[in-house]
Each structure stands twice: as C-alpha cells, then as structure tokens.
Design an enzyme around this catalytic site. Structure first.
Site, short mmCIF file in Angstrom:
data_model
loop_
_atom_site.label_atom_id
_atom_site.label_comp_id
_atom_site.label_asym_id
_atom_site.label_seq_id
_atom_site.Cartn_x
_atom_site.Cartn_y
_atom_site.Cartn_z
N ASP A 83 -10.16 -7.60 -2.24
CA ASP A 83 -11.45 -7.32 -1.96
C ASP A 83 -11.90 -7.97 -0.76
O ASP A 83 -12.74 -7.03 0.07
CB ASP A 83 -12.58 -7.99 -2.87
CG ASP A 83 -12.27 -7.59 -4.21
OD1 ASP A 83 -11.59 -6.48 -4.62
OD2 ASP A 83 -12.72 -8.15 -5.21
N HIS A 130 0.84 -1.29 -0.12
CA HIS A 130 -0.06 0.16 0.18
C HIS A 130 0.87 1.11 -0.11
O HIS A 130 0.35 2.30 -0.15
CB HIS A 130 -0.96 0.23 1.22
CG HIS A 130 -0.21 0.40 2.68
ND1 HIS A 130 -0.21 -0.77 3.60
CD2 HIS A 130 -0.05 1.31 3.03
CE1 HIS A 130 0.53 -0.24 4.53
NE2 HIS A 130 0.48 1.11 4.32
N SER A 177 4.52 1.95 8.65
CA SER A 177 4.20 0.86 7.76
C SER A 177 5.21 0.42 6.88
O SER A 177 5.82 1.28 6.19
CB SER A 177 2.89 1.46 6.85
OG SER A 177 1.89 1.67 7.53
#
EC number: 3.4.21.-
Length: 383
Positions: A240, A175, A316
């Site tokens: 998803d 991400h 992160s």
C-alpha cells in the site's frame, strides 16, 4: 580514428564484466562483509482459491514515497515483518497456497530489533529512464552472451528480465507476475527464455566456422513449475505504501544447466566497489538484445537503492550485482544484491528528480529467498 578510444573503453568494461580484467589495484580489495543471518521457517500453509489471471502485465510500478519519506518510516514490528515475509506459492496447475512464517535468531550476537525488515515506503515513476547520453551497451556475439555473467540473464514470457540464482531458480521482480491484487495474464503458463545461437545451416556443433556462424540469437524456453511472491507485495500489506517487496522467485520444471549467480546481502552503498552497481536486461526498445549497464548509487534506504542507470521497461526484474573479494575462498565473486524494479520521480528538497530503483536484498529477504531455493535453513546462515 576518433571512435577507437570509445571502443577500447567499452571493450575494457566488457572484459571486466566477464572477469578477464580486474579494474581494482592490488593493495585494496572491496570485500564481501560477513553476516550472521536470521532464520525464516514456514509455520503453516493454507490452500487458496485459484486466481483468475486477469491482470495486465505491467512493466512499471508506482508509489508516492521517496527516499526521505522512506527513511522517516518506522521499522515494522516483529508481527508485521512476519506478515510481510509470509508468501504465496502459485503452481503450474493453477493451484495456490499461502504460507505463514516464523522469524528466528539463532545467534547470541543481537536482539530481534536489528533483524526487523523495513516494510514501508515507496516511490513514483515515469517512462523516461534514460539520463542524458544513453550509456547502455547492447551485448552482441555468443562469446559474450553465452559467457558468465551475461549468460545468467533470462527473459520472462510476461516481458520482464530474470536472473539465474540456482540450478532451477530465477529471481525477478514481483510486479512481472503479480500486480499486487492478482496474477498477470500468462503467469499460469509462465516460461523463461534462454538466448541460444541460431545457426544459418541449422546445424548444431558444426566445426566449420563459416557454415555454422550464428546468424542471430534465439530464445529457448523452459516452463515454470511454481512461483513464490512475498505477502509484503500483495495489496493490503506493505505494498500500500511501497515496493520494498517487489521480488519473486521462479522454480523451473527442469535444470537450466548454466552457471548461475548467487544472491548476497546488499552491503551499504559506501562499501560497493566505486559505489557502483551493474545489471543486464532485455530492454523493450532493443528487442532481442541483452543490454548491459553500470552506474553509481545516488542514494539508499534500508530496502532500496536509488541510481540513474539508463534502462527501459523490460529490464525490470534484472539482478543488480557487484563483484567483491570473498575472503574465505580468497577469490573474486559476483553476487546479486538487489532486483531492478524500475523508474520513479522523487521530491528532492522541493525539486523533482528522477531515479531508477532497485530492491535491496536485506538479511531477512536473503533468509527468505535462500530458503525458497535450498529448503534448508542450515544452508542459509551466511549471506
């Protein structure tokens, strides 16, 4: 005098982290398990259109599936696992490819089912990532910052953290460069920052300790040559319903010349030394500082580790590591066993509880990441 015990405690753990003190007693040694791994090989490569690089850099991700939800999700089929472990490669010139992979078992010790990766699940998360008393330690001074293992932590130009895992490779969270739909702004000119001393007199390597005392640290940047992101992260696939595939590998344009930390297959939490993990990152609330923390693992699934290490956005992508005994070489060795993804709220028996989440390096993920690094599956047979 009241602060002296706390300072001694901090010093002890920092020395443990850099390997000068062993917290383990002599008779028992937490030992790295021996794994026989599957093989992941490219089958076909397709050229894709250049991405638009329009996504905003997000230092947080979210999902609605907690540990119990995750544990109840069936393992993917062989075909699904191949789909999730196929990957996109982005090059510095903006070109992009998609590579389909095959999964192979080269040993006779098990069937295909045991090598399938759990590609579903998820988590949900918030900004609060400090649990009670803030137990993070800012690492100051070149004697620590420039020494292993802290020296393996690097900063991405998109705002995240990464970890050196080979001479030219950095492991981070997917991400940090891709939002699940497209690449984030700045990814085409992605850079990796290495902390270096900034000398008052501008000198380099001076012998005079007073004139060459570092005033502070600065980042030296290296451009990224290409990135790999698993298709399991990209929308329309496993992403998803989860963030099991929130990892990416960056290849630098030139070697970084620092000691790196190898990746390893994540052992079960009960086999970790003290049930504890460690990681260092560039938390946003302490700009310019490398922040180290350690904590106990509270829960786990096949793909994720749930813990309450204090952290903030910016951490992160940090490599989650442990130090265990390597029986073959008869030595202690740290390995990256996961990638810190971020924060989420979890429904625990009807009561919301918050955790920080790390993506575990499973046997299949190890085989994939190792192949990205080595380019030869024969070098990736033992995790």
């Amino acid at each position: 005098m009241a602060g002296i015990p706390g300072l001694l405690f901090l010093l002890f753990f920092l020395l443990c982290a850099v390997g000068q003190v062993s917290p383990y007693s002599a008779p028992w040694k937490p030992t790295w398990p021996a794994y026989r791994l599957p093989v992941i090989l490219p089958q076909s490569t397709l050229n894709l259109a250049k991405p638009d690089f329009e996504a905003e850099a997000k230092l947080e991700v979210s999902s609605s599936c907690g540990p119990q939800c995750h544990k109840g999700t069936p393992l993917p089929t062989y075909e699904e696992a191949k789909q999730y472990l196929s990957y996109e490669t982005l090059y510095a010139n903006g070109s992009r490819t998609e590579t389909q992979v095959g999964i192979y078992i080269l040993s006779s010790s098990g069937g295909g089912a045991q090598h399938r990766d759990s590609g579903s699940s998820g988590k949900s998360r918030r900004k609060r990532q400090i649990y009670g008393y803030d137990s993070r330690f800012s690492i100051f001074g070149k004697d620590f910052l420039l020494n292993y293992p802290f020296s393996t932590s690097v900063k991405l130009s998109t705002g995240c953290t990464g970890t050196l895992v080979a001479e030219k490779h950095v492991l981070t969270a997917a991400h940090c460069i891709h939002d699940g739909k497209t690449y984030v702004k700045g990814t085409q000119k992605l850079r990796v920052g290495f902390l270096k001393p900034k000398f008052k007199d501008g000198g380099r390597g001076a012998n005079d300790s007073t004139s060459a005392m570092p005033e502070k640290m600065k980042f030296q940047w290296i451009r990224v040559k290409r990135t790999h992101v698993p298709k399991g992260w990209i929308k329309g696939n496993a992403n998803d319903i989860g963030m099991d595939y929130d990892y990416a590998l960056l290849e630098l344009k030139k070697p970084h010349k620092r000691k790196f930390m190898k990746i390893g297959v994540s052992p079960p939490a009960k086999q970790l030394p003290g049930g504890r993990i460690h990681f260092s990152g560039y938390d946003n609330d302490r700009p310019g500082n490398l922040v180290y923390r350690f904590c106990d693992v509270k829960d786990e699934t096949y793909d994720l580790l749930y813990q309450q290490c204090d952290a903030q956005p910016g951490a992160s992508g940090s490599g989650v590591y442990v130090r265990m005994w390597k029986r073959q070489q008869q030595k202690w060795e740290r390995k990256i066993i996961g990638i810190f993804s971020g924060h989420q709220w979890v429904d625990m028996n009807g009561s919301p509880q918050d955790f920080n989440v790390a993506v575990r390096i499973t046997p299949l993920k190890y085989a994939q990441i190792c192949y990205w690094i080595k380019g030869n599956y024969l070098d990736c047979r033992e995790g």
